[in-house]
Design an enzyme around this catalytic site. Structure first.
Site: not given
Ligand SMILES: NC(=O)c1ccc[n+]([C@@H]2O[C@H](COP(=O)([O-])OP(=O)(O)OC[C@H]3O[C@@H](n4cnc5c(N)ncnc54)[C@H](OP(=O)(O)O)[C@@H]3O)[C@@H](O)[C@H]2O)c1
Length: 498
Positions: A240, A244
């Protein structure tokens, strides 16, 4: 960077393309914008779907019908649906594909003409994802988004959401610095070629398909490839954060004149305040520990007491994201790229061992109910300071006796001791969880610099009317209160439905 006008006023008439909107953070982002500035023009939501009808269905089922929108629902009453369909346009697509997989040419052209800002939240966030899936979305995705953004004629900027853990296992103060193309964290394997990684994946897939392996075996092999030949080979702890980190590289390299903001959140937890406290959607990172503990699957804790753990509530991340998006809107063609690390370790550190105390103190009084309606008892967790000591303990206390039992059953009863399976599954679960989280939850010796974020914070605070709306100051968090009265009750309500 100056936020010399109101954030709310700047959002008026904005047209934003948002990816990842069925996910946790993008949903919070969309909700906050609609709630604070109903006169935003349009939010195009790119949703992974094969056609417009299924994108629309997913928008309803996985976004607007969710509890997170309840405050807006209360405000609009029976006009809620028409307000949402006026503002939100679902777009079927996939960021791992060229043109973001938007097959509808008219829609594509419309987006190219309309959007002011592109915000990329899309990612696969599984630490142990298949290499091909992770590279597709987390590395090639940002490059596709960059190419797409360059075709948007009036675009002010591309905002990409990364993660603070792209730093791998670096120690000390981790700066808000960009990655150079091809950089690695391994002193021996110093050059990383994304095109070459694509080829390695293609070759491996061909090889596996020639062997006609089952989907399960193929997935296992692709996960191993990502971890062993990918992440670990180049110095990152899992696929991951590795993919990233690679995702940031093409943006930096090929951005040309496009202004870029990269947000690097640390570990994101439930909302502290808005739209209501405690909202969280799924089990990630630190919550895997809490959930395993309350379900009685984990009775130990792994970590050094004084290791700092960096968590930050989701609404604070989204407020910082919105502020960063607007702080730079008057600088088109200025070719800047700026990184904001959004976390707490540099200003209001919380220590790893606090997690163990919160878990026990909360769940001993608020147990989860088992399927037969009995409260699941929790015990004071054993504390291990290394995965080796945890492994030694589980070997002595469980694995060896289980092996002995199996042997005895085989000799005395010609039975394979199948009753041990459940226990072994649980042990494997604990060991896997420990290994996955060890590199950056447990033994991190670093804190995240947030100088850029602090400047942004000061800028937002200069607008007295808005500093309480777009709050993201970790110094204001009382961790005991947040975990005991907000986050853990939220996890129980919204994730465990207890
Ligand atoms: N949550 C954390 O703790 C955290 C911490 C640091 C950084 N981040 C970053 O913040 C961002 C959002 O995180 P989150 O926690 O909201 O993630 P999440 O809940 O896992 O959601 C990921 C989203 O990306 C979509 N996605 C995945 N692959 C895709 C593709 N090929 N084309 C279009 N959409 C796609 C998923 O759609 P589907 O529903 O179709 O799968 C979902 O809507 C990410 O970039 C993550 O790396 C998160």
């Amino acid at each position: 960077m100056e936020l010399n006008k109101s954030i709310i006023a700047s959002l008026e008439n904005k047209c934003i393309l948002v990816t990842g909107s069925t996910g946790f953070l993008a949903k919070l982002f969309v909700e906050k914008i609609l709630r604070t500035q109903p006169n935003v023009k349009t939010l195009y939501l790119l949703i992974r779907a094969t056609d417009a009808a299924s994108a629309t269905r997913r928008l309803h089922d996985e976004v607007t019908s969710k509890e997170i929108f309840k405050v807006i629902k209360e405000t609009y009453g029976d006009k809620f649906n028409s307000f949402m369909s006026e503002k939100l346009i679902p777009v079927a697509g996939d960021t791992s594909l060229e043109n973001l997989g938007i097959g509808d040419a008219k829609m594509r052209e419309k987006i190219f003409r309309d959007v002011d800002v592109v915000v990329n939240f899309a990612a696969t966030t599984k630490f142990n994802e298949r290499y091909d899936f992770a590279l597709g979305t987390n590395t090639l995705g940002p490059k596709n988004i960059l190419d797409f953004s360059k075709k948007c004629v009036k675009l002010e900027m591309l905002l990409h959401v990364s993660t603070a853990y792209v730093c791998g296992e670096k120690a000390g103060l981790i700066l808000e610095d960009p990655y150079k193309m091809g950089e690695t964290l391994n002193r021996i394997k110093t050059v990383l070629d994304i095109e070459m990684e694509k080829k390695v994946i293609e070759q491996k897939l061909e090889e596996l398909r020639a062997k006609q392996l089952s989907k399960k075996e193929e997935t296992k092999a692709m996960k191993e490839l990502g971890l062993e030949s990918g992440a670990r080979m180049f110095g990152w702890p899992n696929v991951y954060v590795f993919t990233k980190a690679m995702g940031e590289m093409p943006i930096g390299q090929w951005r040309e004149n496009l202004p870029i903001v990269i947000i690097r959140p640390t570990i994101v937890t439930s909302t502290i305040k808005e739209p209501f406290p405690g909202w969280v959607e799924s089990v990630k990172t630190v919550d895997s520990y809490f959930v395993g503990f309350v379900q009685g699957k984990i009775a130990s804790f792994l970590g050094k007491s004084k290791t700092i753990m960096d968590v930050i509530p989701g609404d604070m991340v989204v407020n910082a994201t919105i502020a960063a998006m607007l702080a730079h809107e008057d600088q088109p063609n200025s070719r800047f790229m700026i990184i904001y690390q959004v976390g707490s370790s540099n200003r209001k550190p919380m220590y790893c061992s606090m997690i163990k105390d919160y878990a026990y103190n909360h769940f001993v009084n608020n147990p989860l109910m088992s399927k037969n309606g009995e409260p699941i008892k929790v015990v004071k967790p054993y504390h291990f300071t290394s995965t080796n000591s945890l492994q030694r303990y589980t070997d002595l206390k469980y694995n060896l006796p289980l092996k002995g039992l199996r042997l005895a059953y085989a000799i005395l009863r010609h039975d394979d001791g199948g009753f041990c399976n459940d226990m072994e599954r649980q042990l494997k679960f604990v060991t896997k969880l420990a290994k996955l989280n060890e590199p950056y939850l447990v033994f991190r010796e670093g804190t995240f610099d947030d100088s850029n974020t602090e400047k942004l914070r000061i800028s937002v605070k200069s607008n007295v009317k808005e500093e309480n709306i777009f709050y993201f100051d970790p110094e204001s968090i009382n961790w005991d209160n947040y975990f005991m009265n907000i986050h853990l009750p939220g996890l129980m309500t919204y994730v465990l439905n207890n």
